[in-house]
Write an enzyme that holds these catalytic residues in place. Structure first.
Site, PDB file in Angstrom:
ATOM      1  N   ASP A 131      56.147 114.477  13.051  1.00  0.00           N
ATOM      2  CA  ASP A 131      56.903 113.490  12.225  1.00  0.00           C
ATOM      3  C   ASP A 131      57.886 112.748  13.138  1.00  0.00           C
ATOM      4  OD1 ASP A 131      58.269 116.054  12.668  1.00  0.00           O
ATOM      5  OD2 ASP A 131      59.448 115.574  11.167  1.00  0.00           O
ATOM      6  N   GLU A 176      60.225 118.543  11.184  1.00  0.00           N
ATOM      7  CA  GLU A 176      61.139 118.839  12.151  1.00  0.00           C
ATOM      8  C   GLU A 176      62.167 117.942  11.789  1.00  0.00           C
ATOM      9  OE1 GLU A 176      63.874 118.950  15.617  1.00  0.00           O
ATOM     10  OE2 GLU A 176      63.068 117.437  14.793  1.00  0.00           O
TER      11      GLU A 176
HETATM   12 ZN   LIG Z   1      62.398 115.705  17.924  1.00  0.00          ZN
END
Ligand SMILES: [Zn+2]
Length: 376
Positions: free
Chosen positions: A68, A133
């Site tokens: 991501d 994340e």
């Molecule tokens: Zn990162």
């Protein structure tokens, strides 16, 4: 090898996988890993995609990363389209080029190269990739590590590809991170007419002494690896700007503590709750925990990462525990040795994010050398 790293990076950057969406990045990587003999497991949790892939037996090195990215921001300010990657003057531009689709590509190509030469290696190579994340980090690495723990999986070495380099590639390795704990405190007073303060209790006035004490609170003195724990207030709100004749009934204070292994989370909580009590402040407090600190002060992975950087780049990296949290924080559950090494972080999350093409190639060489030192 350089071409395959750049092509793979470009392929991934073209996918606008704004956190927590993966939008097919992991499928591209899974196909590549399958081709070289990896067993693939896709674990989707709510909107988050996770990939757990492994090959071999025995001591395990896990490459950790995220597919991501953060949003592009104002696209008009970019000199290229953030999701149409392009190399200009030896820099690959695009959202995620440095954080961290570039390092994922370097990891994959390092593994392909290693296996081409040494198919009968010792140990197990694995990948743990997630797509949350950059957002809440709740359905990604955290959950997968819990699943692996239940299965009694062991990860001996955890290598996170976050962009840890500062000025030049490999100048800095992260061997730990501080923990992060937040709180929202509501302090109550008694609402009333501003002209009759004797009939009210002003929560803003009451909390100022407490806020001062908070700012000066010494939690610990740090240690050889960590600067002292640090408390910062990020939010204060009370009353209404257009109501000038009322003493409000409460004040809200938001604070965050970045803490070292020198203090336990529960002791921070105790300290602050005691301070509220001592100052006789009627309050409600909500705590938000995002990760304990971790530290790898010695060990095989640290040693081979350092020596691989020395071999490939001819420089000696320094160790650092600075910066925000990373998914490395979830691996103490598996008692892994955790090291973070990735490209230069100068442009991450910014307009015109980019990474030096040559750096991705060298990074891949370092990752490959780490595999050699661990598994040959
Ligand atoms: Zn990162």
């Amino acid at each position: 090898m350089l071409n395959s790293i750049i092509n793979l990076s470009k392929e991934l950057i073209k996918i606008p996988s704004i956190s927590p969406l993966d939008l097919g990045c992991q499928e591209i990587l899974a196909q590549k890993l399958k081709k070289i003999g990896f067993i693939i497991e896709n674990i989707k949790i709510n909107r988050t995609s996770n990939l757990w892939a492994y090959k071999g037996h025995g001591k395990t090195l896990t490459f950790v990363g995220h597919t991501d990215v953060v949003p592009a921001g104002n696209i008009k300010k970019w000199k290229i389209h953030p999701f149409q990657p392009i190399v200009i003057n030896d820099y690959l531009f695009g959202r995620g080029s440095a954080d961290m689709k570039g390092s994922i590509s370097a990891m994959i190509c390092a593994t392909e190269n290693f296996l081409k030469k040494y198919n009968f290696h010792k140990g197990r190579i694995s990948f743990l990739l997630t797509s949350d994340e950059e957002s809440r980090a709740c359905d990604g690495t955290k959950k997968i590590v819990q699943i692996l723990k239940k299965r009694k999986e062991k990860i001996n070495y955890c290598l996170v590809g976050e962009p840890t380099s500062n000025k030049i590639l490999g100048d800095c390795i992260k061997n730990g991170r501080r923990g992060s704990l937040s709180a929202v405190i509501t302090i109550y007073g008694i609402q009333g007419h501003i002209a009759y303060p004797n009939l009210a209790e002003n929560p803003i006035h009451k909390s100022i002494v407490f806020i001062k004490k908070l700012i000066n609170l010494e939690l610990d003195r740090g240690n050889d690896y960590f600067k002292p724990s640090c408390l910062q207030i990020f939010f204060i709100s009370s009353g209404k700007l257009n109501i000038t004749n009322m003493i409000p009934d409460s004040i809200k204070i938001g604070l965050n503590i970045r803490y070292t292994p020198e203090i336990k989370k529960k002791n921070i909580v105790l300290k602050i709750e005691e301070m509220l009590k001592k100052n006789s402040l009627k309050n409600k407090i909500s705590w938000f925990f995002s990760g304990d600190p971790f530290l790898t002060s010695s060990g095989k992975l640290l040693q081979v990462t350092k020596s691989s950087i020395q071999k490939i780049l001819k420089i000696s990296p320094y160790l650092s525990t600075s910066g925000g949290t990373s998914d490395g924080r979830f691996f103490p559950l598996l008692k892994s040795e955790i090291i973070e090494l990735g490209p230069v972080n100068k442009t991450i999350h910014k307009i015109n994010e980019c990474v030096k093409v040559q750096d991705l190639y060298l990074l891949s060489k370092i990752y490959e050398n780490i595999l050699k030192k661990l598994f040959l």
